[in-house]
Design a protein around this motif. Sequence first.
Motif, PDB file in Angstrom:
ATOM      1  N   ALA A   1      -5.982  -6.316  -0.575  1.00 16.68           N
ATOM      2  CA  ALA A   1      -4.845  -6.272  -1.501  1.00 16.68           C
ATOM      3  C   ALA A   1      -3.949  -5.080  -1.178  1.00 16.68           C
ATOM      4  CB  ALA A   1      -5.338  -6.212  -2.947  1.00 16.68           C
ATOM      5  N   ASP A   2      -4.557  -3.952  -0.808  1.00  8.99           N
ATOM      6  CA  ASP A   2      -3.792  -2.747  -0.476  1.00  8.99           C
ATOM      7  C   ASP A   2      -2.893  -2.941   0.744  1.00  8.99           C
ATOM      8  OD1 ASP A   2      -4.977  -1.426  -2.596  1.00  8.99           O
ATOM      9  OD2 ASP A   2      -6.351  -0.240  -1.336  1.00  8.99           O
ATOM     10  N   THR A   3      -3.199  -3.910   1.607  1.00  9.50           N
ATOM     11  CA  THR A   3      -2.341  -4.138   2.781  1.00  9.50           C
ATOM     12  C   THR A   3      -0.974  -4.672   2.361  1.00  9.50           C
ATOM     13  OG1 THR A   3      -2.987  -6.446   3.198  1.00  9.50           O
ATOM     14  CG2 THR A   3      -4.353  -4.711   4.240  1.00  9.50           C
ATOM     15  N   GLY A   4      -0.915  -5.288   1.181  1.00 14.44           N
ATOM     16  CA  GLY A   4       0.344  -5.861   0.709  1.00 14.44           C
ATOM     17  C   GLY A   4       0.741  -7.143   1.410  1.00 14.44           C
ATOM     18  N   ILE A   5      -0.130  -7.692   2.223  1.00 18.72           N
ATOM     19  CA  ILE A   5       0.179  -8.920   2.955  1.00 18.72           C
ATOM     20  C   ILE A   5       0.070 -10.110   2.007  1.00 18.72           C
ATOM     21  CG2 ILE A   5      -0.531 -10.466   4.828  1.00 18.72           C
ATOM     22  CD1 ILE A   5      -1.628  -7.968   6.278  1.00 18.72           C
ATOM     23  N   PRO A   6       1.140 -10.908   1.886  1.00 11.66           N
ATOM     24  CA  PRO A   6       1.062 -12.124   1.068  1.00 11.66           C
ATOM     25  C   PRO A   6       0.484 -13.267   1.915  1.00 11.66           C
ATOM     26  CG  PRO A   6       3.308 -11.809   1.844  1.00 11.66           C
ATOM     27  CD  PRO A   6       2.499 -10.666   2.386  1.00 11.66           C
ATOM     28  N   PHE A   7      -0.798 -13.481   1.820  1.00  9.41           N
ATOM     29  CA  PHE A   7      -1.449 -14.489   2.654  1.00  9.41           C
ATOM     30  C   PHE A   7      -1.000 -15.888   2.254  1.00  9.41           C
ATOM     31  CE2 PHE A   7      -4.419 -10.887   2.804  1.00  9.41           C
ATOM     32  CZ  PHE A   7      -4.443 -10.693   4.174  1.00  9.41           C
ATOM     33  N   ASP A   8      -0.650 -16.678   3.248  1.00  6.22           N
ATOM     34  CA  ASP A   8      -0.272 -18.075   3.044  1.00  6.22           C
ATOM     35  C   ASP A   8      -1.479 -18.993   3.151  1.00  6.22           C
ATOM     36  OD1 ASP A   8       2.618 -17.567   2.991  1.00  6.22           O
ATOM     37  OD2 ASP A   8       2.338 -17.073   5.106  1.00  6.22           O
ATOM     38  N   LEU A   9      -2.457 -18.579   3.957  1.00  3.31           N
ATOM     39  CA  LEU A   9      -3.587 -19.452   4.275  1.00  3.31           C
ATOM     40  C   LEU A   9      -4.813 -18.604   4.554  1.00  3.31           C
ATOM     41  CD1 LEU A   9      -4.676 -22.324   5.063  1.00  3.31           C
ATOM     42  CD2 LEU A   9      -3.860 -21.844   7.384  1.00  3.31           C
ATOM     43  N   ALA A  10      -5.960 -19.050   4.047  1.00  2.00           N
ATOM     44  CA  ALA A  10      -7.253 -18.458   4.387  1.00  2.00           C
ATOM     45  C   ALA A  10      -8.092 -19.555   5.026  1.00  2.00           C
ATOM     46  CB  ALA A  10      -7.942 -17.914   3.149  1.00  2.00           C
ATOM     47  N   LEU A  11      -8.600 -19.267   6.216  1.00  2.00           N
ATOM     48  CA  LEU A  11      -9.517 -20.168   6.907  1.00  2.00           C
ATOM     49  C   LEU A  11     -10.893 -19.532   6.822  1.00  2.00           C
ATOM     50  CD1 LEU A  11      -7.407 -20.909  10.118  1.00  2.00           C
ATOM     51  CD2 LEU A  11      -7.785 -22.437   8.170  1.00  2.00           C
ATOM     52  N   CYS A  12     -11.825 -20.208   6.184  1.00  3.73           N
ATOM     53  CA  CYS A  12     -13.136 -19.633   5.908  1.00  3.73           C
ATOM     54  C   CYS A  12     -14.236 -20.518   6.481  1.00  3.73           C
ATOM     55  CB  CYS A  12     -13.312 -19.483   4.398  1.00  3.73           C
ATOM     56  SG  CYS A  12     -14.846 -18.679   3.892  1.00  3.73           S
ATOM     57  N   SER A  13     -15.185 -19.901   7.145  1.00  5.91           N
ATOM     58  CA  SER A  13     -16.369 -20.608   7.608  1.00  5.91           C
ATOM     59  C   SER A  13     -17.056 -21.280   6.422  1.00  5.91           C
ATOM     60  CB  SER A  13     -17.325 -19.612   8.269  1.00  5.91           C
ATOM     61  OG  SER A  13     -18.618 -20.154   8.425  1.00  5.91           O
ATOM     62  N   THR A  14     -17.767 -22.350   6.693  1.00  4.07           N
ATOM     63  CA  THR A  14     -18.493 -23.054   5.638  1.00  4.07           C
ATOM     64  C   THR A  14     -19.843 -22.424   5.321  1.00  4.07           C
ATOM     65  OG1 THR A  14     -19.408 -24.568   7.281  1.00  4.07           O
ATOM     66  CG2 THR A  14     -17.392 -25.277   6.117  1.00  4.07           C
TER      67      THR A  14
ATOM     68  N   THR B   1     -18.448 -14.252   0.304  1.00  2.79           N
ATOM     69  CA  THR B   1     -17.590 -13.097   0.595  1.00  2.79           C
ATOM     70  C   THR B   1     -16.167 -13.383   0.138  1.00  2.79           C
ATOM     71  OG1 THR B   1     -18.941 -12.398   2.489  1.00  2.79           O
ATOM     72  CG2 THR B   1     -16.631 -11.665   2.456  1.00  2.79           C
ATOM     73  N   TRP B   2     -15.650 -14.551   0.502  1.00  3.91           N
ATOM     74  CA  TRP B   2     -14.279 -14.899   0.145  1.00  3.91           C
ATOM     75  C   TRP B   2     -14.125 -15.041  -1.374  1.00  3.91           C
ATOM     76  CZ3 TRP B   2      -9.676 -14.081   0.897  1.00  3.91           C
ATOM     77  CH2 TRP B   2      -8.642 -14.938   0.529  1.00  3.91           C
ATOM     78  N   LYS B   3     -15.095 -15.644  -2.027  1.00  7.35           N
ATOM     79  CA  LYS B   3     -15.017 -15.828  -3.486  1.00  7.35           C
ATOM     80  C   LYS B   3     -14.887 -14.475  -4.198  1.00  7.35           C
ATOM     81  CE  LYS B   3     -17.546 -17.777  -7.393  1.00  7.35           C
ATOM     82  NZ  LYS B   3     -18.763 -18.438  -7.842  1.00  7.35           N
ATOM     83  N   LEU B   4     -15.593 -13.462  -3.712  1.00  9.23           N
ATOM     84  CA  LEU B   4     -15.526 -12.136  -4.326  1.00  9.23           C
ATOM     85  C   LEU B   4     -14.262 -11.379  -3.911  1.00  9.23           C
ATOM     86  CD1 LEU B   4     -19.278 -11.254  -3.892  1.00  9.23           C
ATOM     87  CD2 LEU B   4     -18.092 -11.614  -6.075  1.00  9.23           C
TER      88      LEU B   4
END
Length: 172
Positions: free
Chosen positions: A45-58, A65-68
């Motif tokens: 969040a501190d990076t300030g990057i507005p992510f458009d897409l997250a690609l997450c391993s299954t 990790t991603w959920k948290l």
Amino acid sequence: MSSAEPRRIVLFRHAKSDWPQVSDHERPLADRGRKDAAVAGRKLADTGIPFDLALCSTATRTRETWKLAVQELAQRPKTVYEERVYEASPGELIALLNETPDDARNVLLIGHNPGIQGLAEVLASAAEGDSGERMNRRGFPAAAFATLSFDGSWKSLEPGVATLLGYWAPSD
């Protein structure tokens, strides 16, 4: 958004996992991993990057990790759980990223080592500040992430086209 604006990709290794008697794909996070995932989310969040897409391993540990981590972001990006990230080589990850739609400027990839670290190393031809030195010294421990930028379309992503903008890893 200007077409001259570089694309950014954040390569995020899953947090520390536990080793119960389950298959590798089903391993959950350890207590420390749950804590580090939330801290990594705050750092993302501190990076300030507005992510458009997250690609997450299954794999379970990457999904946890991603959920948290995503709970710490101001805006939740579209998330795609992608089987091909699990156990992927840097070349396989590049091929996957080459499929990213060009309307996605900023992508977060949540995966595993050695693929995530290898991808950061092969993509970056330069590094800002001491980020490359720190990444080389620390390696890519659980919950670490590297931020890179490159110009062009996702189809043009290939080894050596990116600049390492930043690197973060939790304290041991």
